[in-house]
Design a protein around this motif. Sequence first.
Motif, PDB file in Angstrom:
ATOM      1  N   THR A 160      -9.414 -63.246 -12.885  1.00  0.00           N
ATOM      2  CA  THR A 160      -9.992 -63.883 -14.052  1.00  0.00           C
ATOM      3  C   THR A 160      -9.812 -65.385 -13.976  1.00  0.00           C
ATOM      4  O   THR A 160      -8.704 -65.890 -14.001  1.00  0.00           O
ATOM      5  CB  THR A 160      -9.340 -63.333 -15.337  1.00  0.00           C
ATOM      6  N   GLY A 161     -10.920 -66.103 -13.849  1.00  0.00           N
ATOM      7  CA  GLY A 161     -10.882 -67.554 -13.778  1.00  0.00           C
ATOM      8  C   GLY A 161     -10.135 -68.087 -12.573  1.00  0.00           C
ATOM      9  O   GLY A 161      -9.723 -69.224 -12.554  1.00  0.00           O
ATOM     10  N   ALA A 162      -9.965 -67.248 -11.550  1.00  0.00           N
ATOM     11  CA  ALA A 162      -9.109 -67.625 -10.441  1.00  0.00           C
ATOM     12  C   ALA A 162      -9.873 -67.981  -9.178  1.00  0.00           C
ATOM     13  O   ALA A 162      -9.280 -68.143  -8.135  1.00  0.00           O
ATOM     14  CB  ALA A 162      -8.134 -66.479 -10.146  1.00  0.00           C
ATOM     15  N   CYS A 163     -11.209 -68.101  -9.260  1.00  0.00           N
ATOM     16  CA  CYS A 163     -11.947 -68.375  -8.034  1.00  0.00           C
ATOM     17  C   CYS A 163     -13.219 -69.156  -8.327  1.00  0.00           C
ATOM     18  O   CYS A 163     -13.646 -69.277  -9.475  1.00  0.00           O
ATOM     19  CB  CYS A 163     -12.285 -67.076  -7.301  1.00  0.00           C
ATOM     20  N   LEU A 168      -7.135 -62.998  -1.268  1.00  0.00           N
ATOM     21  CA  LEU A 168      -7.124 -64.409  -0.886  1.00  0.00           C
ATOM     22  C   LEU A 168      -5.857 -65.074  -1.410  1.00  0.00           C
ATOM     23  O   LEU A 168      -5.561 -65.007  -2.600  1.00  0.00           O
ATOM     24  CB  LEU A 168      -8.346 -65.132  -1.463  1.00  0.00           C
ATOM     25  N   ALA A 169      -5.131 -65.719  -0.537  1.00  0.00           N
ATOM     26  CA  ALA A 169      -3.958 -66.494  -0.935  1.00  0.00           C
ATOM     27  C   ALA A 169      -4.425 -67.724  -1.726  1.00  0.00           C
ATOM     28  O   ALA A 169      -5.601 -68.098  -1.660  1.00  0.00           O
ATOM     29  CB  ALA A 169      -3.177 -66.922   0.304  1.00  0.00           C
ATOM     30  N   PRO A 170      -3.525 -68.367  -2.470  1.00  0.00           N
ATOM     31  CA  PRO A 170      -3.916 -69.578  -3.198  1.00  0.00           C
ATOM     32  C   PRO A 170      -4.570 -70.603  -2.261  1.00  0.00           C
ATOM     33  O   PRO A 170      -4.047 -70.876  -1.179  1.00  0.00           O
ATOM     34  CB  PRO A 170      -2.588 -70.104  -3.753  1.00  0.00           C
ATOM     35  N   THR A 172      -1.937 -65.150  -5.366  1.00  0.00           N
ATOM     36  CA  THR A 172      -2.856 -64.395  -4.517  1.00  0.00           C
ATOM     37  C   THR A 172      -3.721 -63.503  -5.388  1.00  0.00           C
ATOM     38  O   THR A 172      -3.236 -62.889  -6.335  1.00  0.00           O
ATOM     39  CB  THR A 172      -2.060 -63.543  -3.507  1.00  0.00           C
ATOM     40  N   ILE A 173      -5.013 -63.452  -5.088  1.00  0.00           N
ATOM     41  CA  ILE A 173      -5.910 -62.527  -5.775  1.00  0.00           C
ATOM     42  C   ILE A 173      -6.235 -61.382  -4.822  1.00  0.00           C
ATOM     43  O   ILE A 173      -6.192 -61.549  -3.597  1.00  0.00           O
ATOM     44  CB  ILE A 173      -7.199 -63.213  -6.287  1.00  0.00           C
ATOM     45  N   THR A 174      -6.519 -60.214  -5.371  1.00  0.00           N
ATOM     46  CA  THR A 174      -6.779 -59.042  -4.540  1.00  0.00           C
ATOM     47  C   THR A 174      -8.217 -58.559  -4.641  1.00  0.00           C
ATOM     48  O   THR A 174      -8.585 -57.602  -3.975  1.00  0.00           O
ATOM     49  CB  THR A 174      -5.832 -57.890  -4.917  1.00  0.00           C
ATOM     50  N   SER A 175      -9.005 -59.201  -5.485  1.00  0.00           N
ATOM     51  CA  SER A 175     -10.425 -58.873  -5.574  1.00  0.00           C
ATOM     52  C   SER A 175     -11.126 -60.002  -6.307  1.00  0.00           C
ATOM     53  O   SER A 175     -10.481 -60.791  -6.988  1.00  0.00           O
ATOM     54  CB  SER A 175     -10.640 -57.552  -6.321  1.00  0.00           C
ATOM     55  N   VAL A 233     -27.370 -60.658 -10.780  1.00  0.00           N
ATOM     56  CA  VAL A 233     -26.776 -60.009  -9.616  1.00  0.00           C
ATOM     57  C   VAL A 233     -25.258 -60.069  -9.759  1.00  0.00           C
ATOM     58  O   VAL A 233     -24.700 -61.126 -10.080  1.00  0.00           O
ATOM     59  CB  VAL A 233     -27.213 -60.712  -8.310  1.00  0.00           C
ATOM     60  N   THR A 234     -24.595 -58.936  -9.526  1.00  0.00           N
ATOM     61  CA  THR A 234     -23.135 -58.868  -9.544  1.00  0.00           C
ATOM     62  C   THR A 234     -22.664 -58.462  -8.158  1.00  0.00           C
ATOM     63  O   THR A 234     -23.111 -57.452  -7.617  1.00  0.00           O
ATOM     64  CB  THR A 234     -22.640 -57.844 -10.590  1.00  0.00           C
ATOM     65  N   VAL A 235     -21.772 -59.262  -7.593  1.00  0.00           N
ATOM     66  CA  VAL A 235     -21.255 -59.060  -6.244  1.00  0.00           C
ATOM     67  C   VAL A 235     -19.752 -58.831  -6.351  1.00  0.00           C
ATOM     68  O   VAL A 235     -19.052 -59.639  -6.963  1.00  0.00           O
ATOM     69  CB  VAL A 235     -21.533 -60.309  -5.370  1.00  0.00           C
ATOM     70  N   ARG A 236     -19.262 -57.742  -5.741  1.00  0.00           N
ATOM     71  CA  ARG A 236     -17.828 -57.444  -5.762  1.00  0.00           C
ATOM     72  C   ARG A 236     -17.294 -57.413  -4.336  1.00  0.00           C
ATOM     73  O   ARG A 236     -17.956 -56.920  -3.426  1.00  0.00           O
ATOM     74  CB  ARG A 236     -17.578 -56.108  -6.450  1.00  0.00           C
ATOM     75  N   SER A 237     -16.077 -57.919  -4.185  1.00  0.00           N
ATOM     76  CA  SER A 237     -15.437 -57.934  -2.873  1.00  0.00           C
ATOM     77  C   SER A 237     -15.267 -56.518  -2.339  1.00  0.00           C
ATOM     78  O   SER A 237     -15.295 -55.540  -3.093  1.00  0.00           O
ATOM     79  CB  SER A 237     -14.079 -58.632  -2.958  1.00  0.00           C
ATOM     80  N   VAL A 238     -15.082 -56.422  -1.041  1.00  0.00           N
ATOM     81  CA  VAL A 238     -14.759 -55.163  -0.389  1.00  0.00           C
ATOM     82  C   VAL A 238     -13.358 -55.282   0.199  1.00  0.00           C
ATOM     83  O   VAL A 238     -12.743 -56.349   0.145  1.00  0.00           O
ATOM     84  CB  VAL A 238     -15.813 -54.797   0.691  1.00  0.00           C
TER      85      VAL A 238
END
Length: 181
Positions: free
Chosen positions: A79-82, A152-154, A110-113, A141-146
């Motif tokens: 949330t708000g992290a990328c 991703l680290a900070p 670190t974020i995981t998705s 369009v909604t794109v989600r990580s795999v």
Amino acid sequence: MTWTASTDDTGVTGYDILRAPGASGGTFTQAGTSATTSFTDTGLTAGTTYRYQVRARDAAGNVSAVSGTVQVTTQGGTTGACSATPTVQSQWATGYVIQPLTITNTSTATITSWTVTFTLPAGHTLTGSWNATVTTSGQTVTVRSVSFNGTLAPGASTTSFGFQASRPNGNTALPSGYTCA
């Protein structure tokens, strides 16, 4: 999590820990058991809300009524992290390729998705994508990580996602409103 010990005439032998997804709705299922008054739930999704209840078990196999519900939200998530930055690789009269769509972790954890949303101009259609899960509703369009590009680290970025779209001949508009969460 921890709770106050329960007592009964036969003697408490353990506790059942029940978990439900989200802030409401969903079904409580057993997440684990504990012989003590504490429990650590592992393998949860970052940035996600869960609800918990506990019930005691005694030596005779009886179970108590469930406790009150406790709601928790795990740390992390996106949330708000990328941020999402598109790069036009190529374009022609009736289409274009955006690659890479660079996702950067702008938080200090670190974020995981990650999830990116953007708007296709009227008349444009997504014709292909790679390295993400993509859904389209109207022009959104909604794109989600795999699994291989979500963590991703900070300060880290991934450039593995891209897409191709078609457009009416002569329409030079490109997608807009990229947001990342």
